[in-house]
Design an enzyme around this catalytic site. Structure first.
Site, short mmCIF file in Angstrom:
data_model
loop_
_atom_site.label_atom_id
_atom_site.label_comp_id
_atom_site.label_asym_id
_atom_site.label_seq_id
_atom_site.Cartn_x
_atom_site.Cartn_y
_atom_site.Cartn_z
CE LYS A 12 42.79 -11.27 -19.54
NZ LYS A 12 41.54 -11.46 -20.13
CE1 TYR B 233 36.59 -13.27 -27.20
CE2 TYR B 233 38.33 -14.80 -27.98
CZ TYR B 233 37.95 -13.75 -27.49
OH TYR B 233 39.30 -12.23 -27.38
#
EC number: 5.1.3.20
Length: 323
Positions: free
Chosen positions: A179, A143
């Site tokens: 999330k 990421y």
């Protein structure tokens, strides 16, 4: 027209909230709702249209955007630091971002991009957002690497002179509820403390930090969108910028603030860190904020205890916890 990608997500929907607060409703929300609960972040918001991410990208590719775009606030990305599908991250976090950047450069629209503090890797090179440091960074996960690649591309192609790419540190606040494991520890702690009366933190794997003494730069999401609003008003301010408070605090500080906001005495237990996180875990992050300050940004960042208290009492404990 303002386009907010990831506009149903955490920081994106908070940005839609900020635009609404400033009287702006000419907003197109771009996202991929799928079967997630992100749609709830939009219920209180005002905007003119929602467009699926894939449809929007087709529009961009074929030059078919039906709006006169003033700005693209690009918060849309896979933000899971544990995501292992590198091809997915390259497509979603790098190629997508480059296309939107080029669109804005061609049309003169303002482009604000979400980078990440994950680009700083283990922190051994510090947390300076100057270009010289950026060229040397080695992220610890895919990421962070995908975000780093966009910043490097923008630097190499001379795009940083016309855009703002923001390295968000540990953001917390309302609208993060969808999330899952990527929610802030505050959000998780509120639920765990309410159910069990105790909060569990990872033991430290670093000899310089006690259990719960690992440090992060925690920033309230409302402060993040204040910075982005200021950047929208100041299109001459460009480059890569850290968005943190500039003051690291411990996980123990954070969790203690949650207990206090819930009017409880702190009870903290420590558990072993999962094997897959060892060697990829940042024990210390602290944004260097000189660059943004020197550019004239006047935003005053919320103290941790104040931000946690507002988040817990005005949102997490409320019947309607959304912005």
């Amino acid at each position: 027209m303002y386009i907010v990608t990831g506009g149903a997500g955490f920081i994106g929907s908070a940005m839609v909230w900020k635009l609404n607060e400033m009287g702006i409703e000419d907003i197109v929300v771009v996202d991929n709702l799928s079967t997630s609960e992100k749609w709830k972040n939009l219920v209180n918001r005002r905007y003119v249209d929602y467009v699926h991410r894939d449809t929007f990208m087709d529009m961009v590719l074929h030059g078919d955007l039906p709006w006169d775009v003033d700005a693209v606030v690009h918060m849309g990305a896979c933000s899971a630091t544990t995501e292992r599908d590198a091809d997915f991250l390259m497509e979603n976090n790098l190629r997508y971002s480059r296309m939107l950047c080029e669109l804005c450069m061609e049309t003169g629209a303002r482009f604000i991009n979400a980078s990440s503090a994950a680009t700083y890797g283990d922190g051994s090179l510090g947390f300076s957002d100057d270009d010289a440091t950026m060229l040397r960074l080695k992220p610890l996960n895919m990421y962070g690497y995908s975000k780093q690649l966009f910043d490097l591309w923008a630097y190499r192609e001379g795009r940083l002179d016309g855009i703002a790419s923001l390295k968000f540190f540990n953001v917390y606040g309302p609208n993060e509820y969808h999330k899952g494991d990527m929610r802030s520890v505050i959000c998780k702690a509120y639920a765990q403390i309410g159910q069990e009366g105790v909060m569990r933190l990872f033991r430290s794997c670093h000899p310089d930090y006690a259990d719960g003494g690992q440090m992060r730069d925690f920033i309230y999401v409302k402060d993040c969108v204040e910075v982005m609003w200021w950047l929208l008003q100041n299109p001459g301010v460009n480059g890569v910028f850290n968005v943190g408070t500039g003051k690291a605090r411990t996980w123990n500080d954070l969790v203690t603030a949650v207990f206090r906001a819930m009017d409880r005495e702190p009870v903290i237990e420590y558990i072993d860190m999962p094997e897959q996180l060892r060697g990829k875990y940042q024990s210390f992050t602290e944004a260097t904020m000189d660059k943004l300050r020197d550019a004239g940004c006047p935003v005053r960042f919320t103290e941790l205890e104040d931000g946690v208290t507002e988040y817990v009492r005005q949102y997490l404990a409320a019947a309607d916890p959304f912005l």
